[in-house]
Design a protein around this motif. Structure first.
Motif, PDB file in Angstrom:
ATOM      1  N   ALA A  33      -7.642   6.217  -1.426  1.00  0.00           N
ATOM      2  CA  ALA A  33      -6.806   7.125  -1.938  1.00  0.00           C
ATOM      3  C   ALA A  33      -6.688   6.744  -3.349  1.00  0.00           C
ATOM      4  N   ASP A  34      -6.333   5.423  -3.945  1.00  0.00           N
ATOM      5  CA  ASP A  34      -5.733   4.736  -4.578  1.00  0.00           C
ATOM      6  C   ASP A  34      -7.646   4.995  -5.769  1.00  0.00           C
ATOM      7  N   ASP A  35      -7.942   5.251  -5.409  1.00  0.00           N
ATOM      8  CA  ASP A  35      -9.627   4.743  -6.064  1.00  0.00           C
ATOM      9  C   ASP A  35      -9.866   5.986  -7.291  1.00  0.00           C
ATOM     10  N   THR A  36      -9.893   7.207  -7.032  1.00  0.00           N
ATOM     11  CA  THR A  36     -10.093   8.408  -7.323  1.00  0.00           C
ATOM     12  C   THR A  36      -8.922   8.842  -8.348  1.00  0.00           C
ATOM     13  N   LEU A  37      -7.682   8.920  -7.848  1.00  0.00           N
ATOM     14  CA  LEU A  37      -6.412  10.291  -7.583  1.00  0.00           C
ATOM     15  C   LEU A  37      -4.759   9.448  -7.350  1.00  0.00           C
ATOM     16  N   PRO A  38      -3.702   9.136  -7.949  1.00  0.00           N
ATOM     17  CA  PRO A  38      -3.180   8.360  -7.361  1.00  0.00           C
ATOM     18  C   PRO A  38      -2.318   9.075  -6.163  1.00  0.00           C
ATOM     19  N   ASP A  39      -2.426   8.530  -4.557  1.00  0.00           N
ATOM     20  CA  ASP A  39      -2.516   8.969  -3.925  1.00  0.00           C
ATOM     21  C   ASP A  39      -3.105  10.355  -3.158  1.00  0.00           C
ATOM     22  N   ASP A  40      -4.567  10.217  -3.361  1.00  0.00           N
ATOM     23  CA  ASP A  40      -5.440  10.927  -3.059  1.00  0.00           C
ATOM     24  C   ASP A  40      -5.267  11.464  -1.346  1.00  0.00           C
ATOM     25  N   VAL A  41      -4.573  11.740  -0.989  1.00  0.00           N
ATOM     26  CA  VAL A  41      -4.197  11.973   0.859  1.00  0.00           C
ATOM     27  C   VAL A  41      -6.043  12.551   0.987  1.00  0.00           C
ATOM     28  N   GLY A  42      -6.992  13.137   0.926  1.00  0.00           N
ATOM     29  CA  GLY A  42      -8.227  13.922   0.771  1.00  0.00           C
ATOM     30  C   GLY A  42      -9.302  12.810   1.202  1.00  0.00           C
ATOM     31  N   PHE A  60       0.422  -1.359  -0.276  1.00  0.00           N
ATOM     32  CA  PHE A  60       0.061   0.164   0.244  1.00  0.00           C
ATOM     33  C   PHE A  60       1.047   1.156   0.088  1.00  0.00           C
ATOM     34  N   ALA A  61       1.917   1.306   0.793  1.00  0.00           N
ATOM     35  CA  ALA A  61       2.904   2.372   0.533  1.00  0.00           C
ATOM     36  C   ALA A  61       3.120   2.660  -0.337  1.00  0.00           C
ATOM     37  N   VAL A  62       4.040   1.764  -1.386  1.00  0.00           N
ATOM     38  CA  VAL A  62       4.083   1.690  -2.941  1.00  0.00           C
ATOM     39  C   VAL A  62       3.046   2.717  -3.623  1.00  0.00           C
ATOM     40  N   LEU A  63       2.075   2.580  -3.507  1.00  0.00           N
ATOM     41  CA  LEU A  63       0.986   2.592  -4.735  1.00  0.00           C
ATOM     42  C   LEU A  63       0.565   4.325  -4.192  1.00  0.00           C
ATOM     43  N   ALA A  64       0.328   4.218  -2.150  1.00  0.00           N
ATOM     44  CA  ALA A  64      -0.151   5.964  -1.859  1.00  0.00           C
ATOM     45  C   ALA A  64       0.449   5.731  -0.676  1.00  0.00           C
ATOM     46  N   PRO A  65       2.292   6.739  -0.592  1.00  0.00           N
ATOM     47  CA  PRO A  65       2.850   6.520  -0.070  1.00  0.00           C
ATOM     48  C   PRO A  65       2.659   7.837   1.043  1.00  0.00           C
ATOM     49  N   TRP A  66       1.915   8.814   0.355  1.00  0.00           N
ATOM     50  CA  TRP A  66       1.415  10.203   1.303  1.00  0.00           C
ATOM     51  C   TRP A  66       0.269   9.698   1.956  1.00  0.00           C
ATOM     52  N   SER A  67      -0.476   8.881   1.704  1.00  0.00           N
ATOM     53  CA  SER A  67      -2.214   8.276   2.076  1.00  0.00           C
ATOM     54  C   SER A  67      -1.894   7.362   2.848  1.00  0.00           C
ATOM     55  N   THR A  68      -0.900   6.703   3.174  1.00  0.00           N
ATOM     56  CA  THR A  68      -0.514   5.683   3.914  1.00  0.00           C
ATOM     57  C   THR A  68       0.505   5.882   4.795  1.00  0.00           C
ATOM     58  N   GLU A 105      -8.529  -2.357   9.427  1.00  0.00           N
ATOM     59  CA  GLU A 105      -9.047  -2.297   8.555  1.00  0.00           C
ATOM     60  C   GLU A 105      -9.433  -0.749   8.426  1.00  0.00           C
ATOM     61  N   ASP A 106      -8.822   0.249   8.738  1.00  0.00           N
ATOM     62  CA  ASP A 106      -9.617   1.571   8.772  1.00  0.00           C
ATOM     63  C   ASP A 106      -8.675   1.992   7.900  1.00  0.00           C
ATOM     64  N   LEU A 107      -6.967   1.537   8.138  1.00  0.00           N
ATOM     65  CA  LEU A 107      -6.064   1.653   6.982  1.00  0.00           C
ATOM     66  C   LEU A 107      -6.061   1.552   6.082  1.00  0.00           C
ATOM     67  N   GLY A 108      -6.644   0.272   6.379  1.00  0.00           N
ATOM     68  CA  GLY A 108      -6.273  -0.836   4.778  1.00  0.00           C
ATOM     69  C   GLY A 108      -7.744   0.415   3.667  1.00  0.00           C
ATOM     70  N   TYR A 109      -9.219   0.318   4.471  1.00  0.00           N
ATOM     71  CA  TYR A 109     -10.087   1.075   3.955  1.00  0.00           C
ATOM     72  C   TYR A 109     -10.121   2.795   2.818  1.00  0.00           C
ATOM     73  N   ALA A 110      -8.196   3.192   4.080  1.00  0.00           N
ATOM     74  CA  ALA A 110      -8.187   4.331   3.092  1.00  0.00           C
ATOM     75  C   ALA A 110      -6.558   4.233   2.724  1.00  0.00           C
ATOM     76  N   ALA A 111      -6.469   3.607   1.940  1.00  0.00           N
ATOM     77  CA  ALA A 111      -4.949   3.273   0.528  1.00  0.00           C
ATOM     78  C   ALA A 111      -6.042   3.232   0.205  1.00  0.00           C
ATOM     79  N   LEU A 112      -7.146   1.765   0.089  1.00  0.00           N
ATOM     80  CA  LEU A 112      -7.986   1.847  -1.552  1.00  0.00           C
ATOM     81  C   LEU A 112      -9.065   2.614  -2.270  1.00  0.00           C
TER      82      LEU A 112
END
Length: 695
Positions: free
Chosen positions: A171-180, A34-42, A162-169
């Protein structure tokens, strides 16, 4: 030996540790992915879920004041929830959800799959951790509420990952590494369902496991029934949170004027959640009563009546500490808290373990390495009248206690007595047949001269009086009468005391008919110490004699009082680096800890006891509590009633806090009602602000 329970000697602990370590490694690999896909969000999500987990653990600790929880056990519980439960529950849930879509339809699985799949898959994975904790650390989980506490900790770890996994998914669903998007998902997950989440589910299930394993005073049918009911309540609460029915109720109430957006959803999940909280509160009260009984049984030296009441009641420890701070300063308050912790540590000890007998060191008896005298001829009627030869004078161990049946003497005369450290009965020896003395006995050589130290021995003890009073012997057979005179030992041996002079036996027969006594030659004493008499290679000889050459060496705790023996590196050197850990030593150490804390408190306040705080709550006015409850109910449909009800309950709450008094039950119910109404409106406003297009 009286040794307490040890964690390293528990196989279940090593199984639990191994499984948790493997699952932790797998979870770290997934986190790296997950950190590779979305580092800042993770990174941001990890920080937020860490704060969330810390706040939940502090809340659990605030409600759990009935015992001491080891840090390593808390860490194992959190790791199990964050790693094993997530991996097993997620894999099982994905598999069952896919099977559900194949059996029915993908639309059915998308609507009802979370409600049907998540409770069995996730709750079974989490409750397995509670079972493993009970098997691995049974002395630390001796109450039903302890199972609820560790279950809640497992739920906190599960919810955080579990919440961290949902947040990473997200963040990567709409834009690459969407922190918002990751932040919005985390806030929504933290808000809904709030307190009715994974910590509550697993706390109820863990309490059921603890009731099944701890309450052995109840019947088996009742314990199994409570266990099944607790699991059903946990599954039902989890299903209510994931149920589309709650969302449908929320949509229906949203169409009515005045209701908040999520009021229906929160009310649906509040029904099983309130039942769960009520049962947990009942279990905590029962454990508090038993803890107060144990504190009172210890006498004033352990805890006074006021101290027992302060330790066991919810919020009592804080009120007592605040009263001490108010009167004597913050140092005295910290000393009072140390006294309370020492009381809990002392009373939280498990029962005294049974005394385990010391293991037998030697596996099998060897052949006798010492000489044994020949038996007397059975045909000689006067053999009992003559004294037996004295034993050799080398050092022998003391005789065993007479309480053991194997400690009886040999049934035949021996030169050297049997050692006292024999842990088994001697092998039976068949009786010897009647033996006539050999014809060439006169030609036997003279016995070997014993060592010089034997010459200085005192004369042997004369036979007892009852032997002198024996009746006249029966005349021996004719062939024995014709034997020549017995061999007379040299004067040196007779004077040395090795063979005492024969005692005359009274008889009425003529002197010429006296029987001839056949005396076998004595075996020569060893010229040097035998091998089994040499100093053992593992240290100085123990007090009961040297160790025989057979069998394994003694265990390290045997025969050395006051410490665990460790070989110091030089022959005959034993060091005791630390005292032995026994149940008695643990009690003494914790008693000394309590005495030290009381001494520090006495130096600051003048009294070794914690001053008593007010234990009886002052009831609030009835009209105030009823009005506040009514406004809280109305506040579900009309938000202006919520702040008015809050002001009504805030005034008596602040007064009770300033007087260090407990809160009355009616005021507590009104406060809970106000908080539920305020939570419905706050969660609805937050959800609308974060997801205006979805809600």
């Amino acid at each position: 030996m009286n040794r307490p329970w040890s964690l390293v000697r528990t196989p279940s602990f090593w199984i639990l540790l191994s499984v948790t370590a493997l699952a932790t490694a797998a979870t770290l690999l997934v986190t790296v992915f997950f950190a590779v896909l979305a580092p800042w969000s993770t990174l941001v999500g990890t920080l937020l879920v860490s704060v969330y987990a810390a706040l939940f653990l502090l809340l659990i600790r605030q409600f759990d004041r009935l015992g001491t929880r080891p840090w390593w056990l808390v860490a194992l519980a959190g790791l199990w929830g964050a790693t094993v439960s997530v991996l097993v529950g997620g894999t099982a849930g994905f598999t069952i959800d896919d099977l559900l879509g194949r059996l029915f339809s993908p639309e059915f699985a998308g609507i009802w799959g979370a409600m049907i799949v998540a409770p069995p898959a996730e709750e079974l994975a989490k409750v397995a951790g509670v079972v493993f904790l009970f098997l691995a650390a049974r002395p630390h989980l001796r109450t039903v509420f302890a199972g609820a506490v560790y279950g809640a900790i497992i739920g906190v770890g599960f919810a955080a990952v579990e919440d961290l996994g949902y947040a990473a998914l997200a963040a990567d669903d709409t834009l690459p590494d969407d922190v918002g998007e990751a932040l919005r998902m985390l806030v929504l997950r933290f808000t809904l369902p709030g307190a009715v989440g994974h910590p509550l589910f697993t706390a109820v299930a863990g309490a059921g496991v603890a009731y099944l394993l701890v309450r052995t005073d109840r019947t088996r049918a009742r314990r199994v029934g409570v266990f099944v009911g607790a699991q059903a309540l946990a599954w039902l609460t989890h299903a209510a949170v994931n149920s589309p029915v709650a969302i449908a109720v929320s949509d229906g109430l949203d169409r009515l004027p005045g209701f908040a957006v999520l009021t229906g959803y929160l009310l649906v999940i509040a029904i099983p959640g309130a039942a769960s909280f009520h049962w947990l509160a009942t279990l905590r009260h029962a454990d508090a009563v038993r803890l107060a009984e144990r504190l009172g049984a210890g006498g004033p030296g352990l805890a006074t009546a006021d101290e027992a009441a302060a330790v066991t009641t919810l919020g009592g420890r804080g009120r007592a500490a605040r009263a001490v701070v108010r009167a004597h300063g913050w140092r005295a308050g910290r000393a009072a808290l140390r006294v309370q912790r020492a009381q809990l540590r002392l009373v939280d000890l498990p029962p005294q373990p049974p005394v385990v007998p010391q293991p037998i060191w030697y596996a099998a008896p060897p052949p006798h390495p010492w000489p044994t005298a020949h038996p007397q001829p059975v045909s000689s009627p006067q053999s009992a009248a003559f004294p037996q030869p004295a034993p050799y004078p080398w050092p022998v161990p003391p005789a065993p206690p007479a309480a053991h049946p194997w400690a009886a003497p040999y049934p035949w005369p021996v030169v050297h007595p049997r050692p006292a450290w024999y842990p088994w009965p001697p092998a039976p020896v068949p009786p010897f047949p009647a033996v006539q003395p050999p014809a060439d006995i006169q030609a036997l050589p003279a016995p070997v001269q014993p060592p010089a130290e034997i010459q200085a021995l005192p004369a042997p003890v004369q036979p007892p009086a009852d032997v002198q009073a024996l009746p006249a012997p029966v005349p021996p057979p004719a062939d024995v009468q014709a034997l020549p005179a017995p061999v007379t030992p040299p004067p040196s041996i007779a004077s040395a005391g090795s063979l005492p002079p024969a005692t005359p036996v009274p008889t009425d027969t003529p002197a010429q008919s006296a029987p001839v006594r056949w005396t076998p030659p004595m075996p020569p004493p060893p010229a040097a110490a035998p091998p089994w008499m040499s100093p053992p290679p593992w240290g100085p000889p123990p007090p009961w004699g040297p160790r025989p050459p057979w069998g394994p060496p003694p265990p390290p705790w045997a025969g050395v009082p006051g410490g665990v023996p460790v070989y110091g590196g030089a022959p005959g050197v034993w060091v005791r680096p630390y005292p032995p850990v026994t149940w008695t030593s643990v009690v003494q150490r914790r008693t000394a800890e309590l005495a030290k804390a009381r001494t520090a408190l006495e130096g600051l306040t003048g009294s070794p006891a914690v001053p008593a705080a007010a234990a009886v709550p002052v009831p609030a006015p009835t009209w105030l509590t009823r009005t506040a409850i009514g406004l809280a109910v109305v506040g579900l449909a009309a938000w202006p009633a919520v702040p008015v009800a809050g002001l009504l309950v805030a005034v008596p709450l602040v007064g009770a806090a300033r007087r260090h008094e407990p809160v009355h039950r009616g005021l507590r119910l009104a406060t809970i009602g106000v908080l539920v109404s305020a939570y419905c409106w706050g969660a609805s406003v937050l959800a609308l602000a974060l997801f205006p297009d979805v809600i």
